[in-house]
Design a protein around this motif. Structure first.
Motif, short mmCIF file in Angstrom:
data_model
loop_
_atom_site.label_atom_id
_atom_site.label_comp_id
_atom_site.label_asym_id
_atom_site.label_seq_id
_atom_site.Cartn_x
_atom_site.Cartn_y
_atom_site.Cartn_z
N ARG A 1 0.83 -1.21 0.00
CA ARG A 1 0.00 0.00 0.00
C ARG A 1 0.86 1.26 0.00
NH1 ARG A 1 -2.68 -1.07 4.22
NH2 ARG A 1 -1.64 0.30 5.72
N ARG A 2 1.97 1.20 0.71
CA ARG A 2 2.86 2.37 0.78
C ARG A 2 3.90 2.37 -0.34
NH1 ARG A 2 3.86 3.99 7.06
NH2 ARG A 2 5.29 5.41 6.00
N GLU A 3 3.79 1.38 -1.24
CA GLU A 3 4.64 1.28 -2.43
C GLU A 3 6.12 1.20 -2.08
OE1 GLU A 3 3.45 4.53 -4.94
OE2 GLU A 3 1.61 3.51 -5.54
N ILE A 4 6.44 0.41 -1.05
CA ILE A 4 7.82 0.18 -0.65
C ILE A 4 8.33 -1.07 -1.37
CG2 ILE A 4 9.40 -0.02 1.30
CD1 ILE A 4 7.67 2.48 1.40
N ARG A 5 9.49 -0.97 -1.97
CA ARG A 5 10.07 -2.07 -2.74
C ARG A 5 11.48 -2.38 -2.23
NH1 ARG A 5 5.36 -1.89 -3.71
NH2 ARG A 5 4.36 -1.51 -5.73
N ASP A 6 12.00 -3.55 -2.66
CA ASP A 6 13.34 -4.00 -2.26
C ASP A 6 13.50 -3.90 -0.75
OD1 ASP A 6 13.91 -4.53 -4.86
OD2 ASP A 6 15.30 -2.87 -5.17
N VAL A 7 12.58 -4.55 -0.03
CA VAL A 7 12.55 -4.43 1.43
C VAL A 7 12.08 -5.75 2.04
CG1 VAL A 7 10.18 -3.56 1.38
CG2 VAL A 7 11.63 -3.06 3.35
N VAL A 8 12.57 -6.03 3.23
CA VAL A 8 12.08 -7.16 4.02
C VAL A 8 11.72 -6.64 5.40
CG1 VAL A 8 14.45 -7.81 4.69
CG2 VAL A 8 12.58 -9.47 4.92
N ALA A 9 10.59 -7.11 5.92
CA ALA A 9 10.15 -6.77 7.27
C ALA A 9 9.98 -8.07 8.06
CB ALA A 9 8.84 -6.00 7.24
N VAL A 10 10.56 -8.11 9.24
CA VAL A 10 10.39 -9.26 10.14
C VAL A 10 9.87 -8.72 11.47
CG1 VAL A 10 11.47 -11.27 11.20
CG2 VAL A 10 12.42 -10.34 9.08
#
Length: 208
Positions: A88-97
């Motif tokens: 939704r926030r158009e964040i790319r090339d990212v990982v969230a844990v």
């Protein structure tokens, strides 16, 4: 192909507490799925006694590669809301844990969705994001006498200077929006009395 996208500015951890449960959201840049999996494995190793280590990642400028895991939480209450925040926030090339240490109070399905999604959203707000744009890569060759002023003028004008190398001439590597190339070439000729050359060498996503 996407002309621009957002990604996280840096790796970091944001912690929150909800009804005695601790939620630690690790956000990190990840340009490949392998890089994302490496971060997930590292977080799991760092928190072996955590109740859950749920994750979501989005890879590629167009976000076509994405994956999420609830890691034992009820289906759709953890990884999916985390992924939805990133998309939704158009964040790319990212990982969230999001690492959860259970505090003894049940949150219910709705509470879990809000907790996991909120942890990612708060971490993004805390750590910050940067924009990357797809730019034409241009190598400008100029004599040593004019190089210092030209580099300064380019930086003052907000051009994305990616590097400077010195040889018989000075080469200044830039990122420039493709539609601005003709205008840039005209400006360069005027600024250096026609002594500098500009060669396009490809395209790349550049932090702006």
């Amino acid at each position: 192909m996407a002309e621009r996208y957002l990604t996280v500015a840096r790796e970091g951890v944001h912690e929150s507490e909800i009804k005695r449960s601790r939620f630690l959201c690790t956000l990190a840049p990840a340009a490949t799925e392998e890089a994302a999996q490496d971060v997930i494995a590292r977080v799991r190793k760092d928190h072996p006694t955590a109740t859950h280590n749920c994750f979501a990642y989005v890879i590629g400028p167009d976000g076509r590669l994405h994956k999420a895991s609830d890691d034992g939480e009820p289906g759709g209450t953890a990884g999916t809301p985390m992924l939805q925040v990133l998309l939704r926030r158009e964040i790319r090339d990212v990982v969230a844990v999001v690492t959860r240490y259970y505090g003894g109070v049940q949150l219910g399905a709705g509470g879990l969705v809000r907790a996991y999604g909120g942890a990612v959203s708060a971490a993004l707000d805390d750590l910050g994001v940067i924009e990357r744009r797809r730019l034409a890569l241009v190598a400008v060759a100029v004599d040593h006498q004019r190089a210092g002023k030209l580099e300064n003028d380019l930086r003052t004008a907000g051009r994305a200077v990616r590097g400077v190398s010195y040889g018989s001439d000075v080469t200044i590597d830039l990122g420039i929006p493709e539609e601005e190339l003709p205008q840039f070439r005209a400006w360069l000729a005027d600024a250096t009395a026609g002594s500098a050359t500009a060669v396009a060498t490809g395209t790349a996503y550049v932090d702006v």
